[in-house]
Design a protein around this motif. Structure first.
Motif, PDB file in Angstrom:
ATOM      1  N   VAL A  39     -25.080 -36.707  15.947  1.00 44.43           N
ATOM      2  CA  VAL A  39     -24.975 -35.948  14.828  1.00 44.43           C
ATOM      3  C   VAL A  39     -24.158 -36.735  13.744  1.00 44.43           C
ATOM      4  O   VAL A  39     -24.637 -36.707  12.636  1.00 44.43           O
ATOM      5  CB  VAL A  39     -24.361 -34.599  15.326  1.00 44.43           C
ATOM      6  CG1 VAL A  39     -24.039 -33.534  14.071  1.00 44.43           C
ATOM      7  CG2 VAL A  39     -25.388 -33.801  16.007  1.00 44.43           C
ATOM      8  N   LEU A  40     -22.984 -37.179  14.288  1.00 40.77           N
ATOM      9  CA  LEU A  40     -22.103 -38.043  13.429  1.00 40.77           C
ATOM     10  C   LEU A  40     -22.842 -39.065  12.567  1.00 40.77           C
ATOM     11  O   LEU A  40     -22.572 -39.402  11.398  1.00 40.77           O
ATOM     12  CB  LEU A  40     -20.620 -38.146  14.300  1.00 40.77           C
ATOM     13  CG  LEU A  40     -19.952 -37.120  14.631  1.00 40.77           C
ATOM     14  CD1 LEU A  40     -18.659 -37.594  15.384  1.00 40.77           C
ATOM     15  CD2 LEU A  40     -19.545 -36.273  13.560  1.00 40.77           C
ATOM     16  N   LEU A  41     -23.397 -39.837  13.556  1.00 38.29           N
ATOM     17  CA  LEU A  41     -23.960 -41.118  12.927  1.00 38.29           C
ATOM     18  C   LEU A  41     -25.091 -40.633  12.104  1.00 38.29           C
ATOM     19  O   LEU A  41     -25.465 -41.491  10.991  1.00 38.29           O
ATOM     20  CB  LEU A  41     -24.477 -42.180  14.266  1.00 38.29           C
ATOM     21  CG  LEU A  41     -23.470 -42.625  15.107  1.00 38.29           C
ATOM     22  CD1 LEU A  41     -23.990 -43.360  16.086  1.00 38.29           C
ATOM     23  CD2 LEU A  41     -22.714 -43.794  13.985  1.00 38.29           C
TER      24      LEU A  41
ATOM     25  N   GLU B 125     -28.074 -36.931   6.902  1.00 37.62           N
ATOM     26  CA  GLU B 125     -28.760 -35.805   7.250  1.00 37.62           C
ATOM     27  C   GLU B 125     -27.418 -34.515   7.017  1.00 37.62           C
ATOM     28  O   GLU B 125     -26.477 -34.759   7.087  1.00 37.62           O
ATOM     29  CB  GLU B 125     -28.862 -35.620   8.836  1.00 37.62           C
ATOM     30  CG  GLU B 125     -30.299 -36.488   9.117  1.00 37.62           C
ATOM     31  CD  GLU B 125     -30.623 -36.382  10.584  1.00 37.62           C
ATOM     32  OE1 GLU B 125     -30.053 -35.644  11.361  1.00 37.62           O
ATOM     33  OE2 GLU B 125     -31.740 -36.901  10.841  1.00 37.62           O
ATOM     34  N   ARG B 126     -28.006 -33.341   6.619  1.00 37.44           N
ATOM     35  CA  ARG B 126     -27.070 -32.249   6.262  1.00 37.44           C
ATOM     36  C   ARG B 126     -26.880 -31.725   7.528  1.00 37.44           C
ATOM     37  O   ARG B 126     -27.606 -31.252   8.262  1.00 37.44           O
ATOM     38  CB  ARG B 126     -27.709 -31.403   5.251  1.00 37.44           C
ATOM     39  CG  ARG B 126     -26.914 -30.257   4.900  1.00 37.44           C
ATOM     40  CD  ARG B 126     -27.644 -29.606   3.592  1.00 37.44           C
ATOM     41  NE  ARG B 126     -29.005 -29.225   4.025  1.00 37.44           N
ATOM     42  CZ  ARG B 126     -29.189 -27.936   4.395  1.00 37.44           C
ATOM     43  NH1 ARG B 126     -28.429 -26.963   4.642  1.00 37.44           N
ATOM     44  NH2 ARG B 126     -30.583 -27.514   4.825  1.00 37.44           N
TER      45      ARG B 126
ATOM     46  N   ARG C 174     -25.913 -23.907  11.215  1.00 37.13           N
ATOM     47  CA  ARG C 174     -26.863 -23.703  12.593  1.00 37.13           C
ATOM     48  C   ARG C 174     -26.641 -24.955  13.413  1.00 37.13           C
ATOM     49  O   ARG C 174     -26.424 -24.818  14.525  1.00 37.13           O
ATOM     50  CB  ARG C 174     -28.271 -23.483  12.042  1.00 37.13           C
ATOM     51  CG  ARG C 174     -29.225 -23.350  13.190  1.00 37.13           C
ATOM     52  CD  ARG C 174     -30.429 -22.871  12.801  1.00 37.13           C
ATOM     53  NE  ARG C 174     -30.996 -23.834  11.772  1.00 37.13           N
ATOM     54  CZ  ARG C 174     -32.101 -24.690  11.947  1.00 37.13           C
ATOM     55  NH1 ARG C 174     -32.441 -25.273  12.978  1.00 37.13           N
ATOM     56  NH2 ARG C 174     -32.383 -25.508  10.870  1.00 37.13           N
ATOM     57  N   ARG C 175     -26.654 -26.056  12.607  1.00 36.08           N
ATOM     58  CA  ARG C 175     -26.411 -27.380  13.647  1.00 36.08           C
ATOM     59  C   ARG C 175     -25.149 -27.678  14.026  1.00 36.08           C
ATOM     60  O   ARG C 175     -24.904 -27.969  15.218  1.00 36.08           O
ATOM     61  CB  ARG C 175     -26.982 -28.673  12.805  1.00 36.08           C
ATOM     62  CG  ARG C 175     -28.486 -28.467  12.678  1.00 36.08           C
ATOM     63  CD  ARG C 175     -29.023 -29.466  11.851  1.00 36.08           C
ATOM     64  NE  ARG C 175     -30.573 -29.422  11.340  1.00 36.08           N
ATOM     65  CZ  ARG C 175     -30.864 -30.126  10.703  1.00 36.08           C
ATOM     66  NH1 ARG C 175     -30.477 -31.321  10.033  1.00 36.08           N
ATOM     67  NH2 ARG C 175     -32.374 -29.811  10.310  1.00 36.08           N
ATOM     68  N   LEU C 176     -24.185 -27.196  13.133  1.00 34.09           N
ATOM     69  CA  LEU C 176     -22.740 -27.450  13.657  1.00 34.09           C
ATOM     70  C   LEU C 176     -22.168 -26.324  14.888  1.00 34.09           C
ATOM     71  O   LEU C 176     -21.661 -26.625  15.820  1.00 34.09           O
ATOM     72  CB  LEU C 176     -21.594 -27.070  12.442  1.00 34.09           C
ATOM     73  CG  LEU C 176     -21.870 -28.120  11.428  1.00 34.09           C
ATOM     74  CD1 LEU C 176     -20.787 -27.618  10.355  1.00 34.09           C
ATOM     75  CD2 LEU C 176     -21.092 -29.449  11.965  1.00 34.09           C
ATOM     76  N   ALA C 177     -22.951 -24.979  14.712  1.00 33.65           N
ATOM     77  CA  ALA C 177     -22.783 -24.288  15.979  1.00 33.65           C
ATOM     78  C   ALA C 177     -23.541 -24.807  16.985  1.00 33.65           C
ATOM     79  O   ALA C 177     -23.081 -24.406  18.219  1.00 33.65           O
ATOM     80  CB  ALA C 177     -23.578 -22.844  15.359  1.00 33.65           C
TER      81      ALA C 177
END
Length: 301
Positions: free
Chosen positions: A114-116, A123-124, A128-131
């Motif tokens: 996710v970080l890379l 990528e935003r 939702r993705r952070l959750a």
């Protein structure tokens, strides 16, 4: 090439379920194989046979198997991180740790992925993705339980698995950053075949005296690795990576260590506890966040 979606379509969900079982159960299977087969010989031979098999399937099904002109350097870079880095570090990590704990450390990959992807692909990271990331990592922490003390006792194994996770995450991001325009079967076959060569070379020098014909269960484990863990699961994983953003594919993989832990309990005799129940809920919630839910008014491109 697969169409890109914002979330996993039905085909992706089916492939994800199959990968979760195939790769999850392979963690205890690897421990069985390693009891009789040296690590580099194990992974190198499985990758070689799996790569040849995938290229044969691609050829006889009428797909192109040629690497596009001028794309060999990109193919080698993808192979380095997706195949060599992940497999070499993971196989030594699982030999030094229990299979379930090794799987958990290996599947810190979504954090790096996710970080890379935010850094290299732009990528935003919506809520939702952070959750999903938060729920998934919470699940992994619960699955670790008192394993942190075990990692302190085996720092080399823990470092190998963390290095493997980072290598895999970077490889997934590069697979999106450096598209080769090849069918998934041919792409998978070439990466496995090219990645097997340095492993077999080193194994031939250092592991030759330890090689012998394995007994029944390790031999069946080798067959499982070639047909399921490598040929099918790698092909299916590359399909998923090409379908959706890295943050979605990475977080969707979080169910695999759960199956790895459960498989270790069934095959190696470990007993489940409340940690596993809480972790299962968190991990399933993470997958739902990135794979099932979609904001109103948002359409897949």
């Amino acid at each position: 090439m697969d169409k890109t979606f914002d979330r996993l379509p039905r085909t992706g969900l089916i492939l994800l379920a199959a990968i979760t079982l195939g790769w999850g159960l392979n963690w205890p299977v690897m421990k069985i194989v390693l009891s009789e087969v040296p690590p580099l010989s194990f992974r190198g031979s499985c990758l070689f046979l799996g790569g040849v098999g995938m290229l044969a399937i691609a050829h006889f099904s009428g797909q192109g198997v040629r690497i596009p002109r001028g794309r060999l350097p990109a193919m080698l870079l993808l192979t380095l991180f997706n195949i060599v880095g992940w497999n070499v570090l993971a196989i030594y990590g699982v030999s030094l740790l229990s299979s379930g704990r090794a799987a958990l450390l290996g599947y810190t990959m979504p954090l790096w992925g996710v970080l890379l992807s935010a850094w290299l692909l732009g990528e935003r990271l919506d809520r939702r993705r952070l959750a999903g990331l938060g729920l998934g990592l919470t699940g992994v922490v619960f699955l670790m339980g008192d394993g942190v003390a075990l990692f302190r006792a085996a720092p080399a194994g823990a470092l190998c698995m963390l290095g493997a996770a980072f290598s895999w995450a970077l490889g997934v991001v590069l697979l999106k950053r450096l598209p080769l325009g090849m069918p998934a079967a041919a792409l998978t076959g070439w990466m496995m075949l090219l990645g097997s060569l340095p492993m077999l070379l080193v194994a031939g020098v250092f592991e030759w005296p330890r090689l012998h014909i394995p007994s029944l269960w390790p031999a069946l484990g080798l067959v499982y690795n070639v047909l399921v863990a490598f040929m099918f699961c790698y092909w299916a994983w590359n399909r998923i990576v090409l379908m959706v953003p890295v943050s979605v594919s990475s977080l969707s993989s979080l169910a695999t260590p759960l199956i790895g832990v459960l498989g270790g309990m069934l095959i190696l005799g470990e007993r489940p506890g409340w940690h596993e129940g809480v972790a299962a809920l968190c991990i399933l919630g993470a997958i739902a966040c990135v794979s099932l839910a979609q904001r109103p008014g948002t359409k897949a491109p």
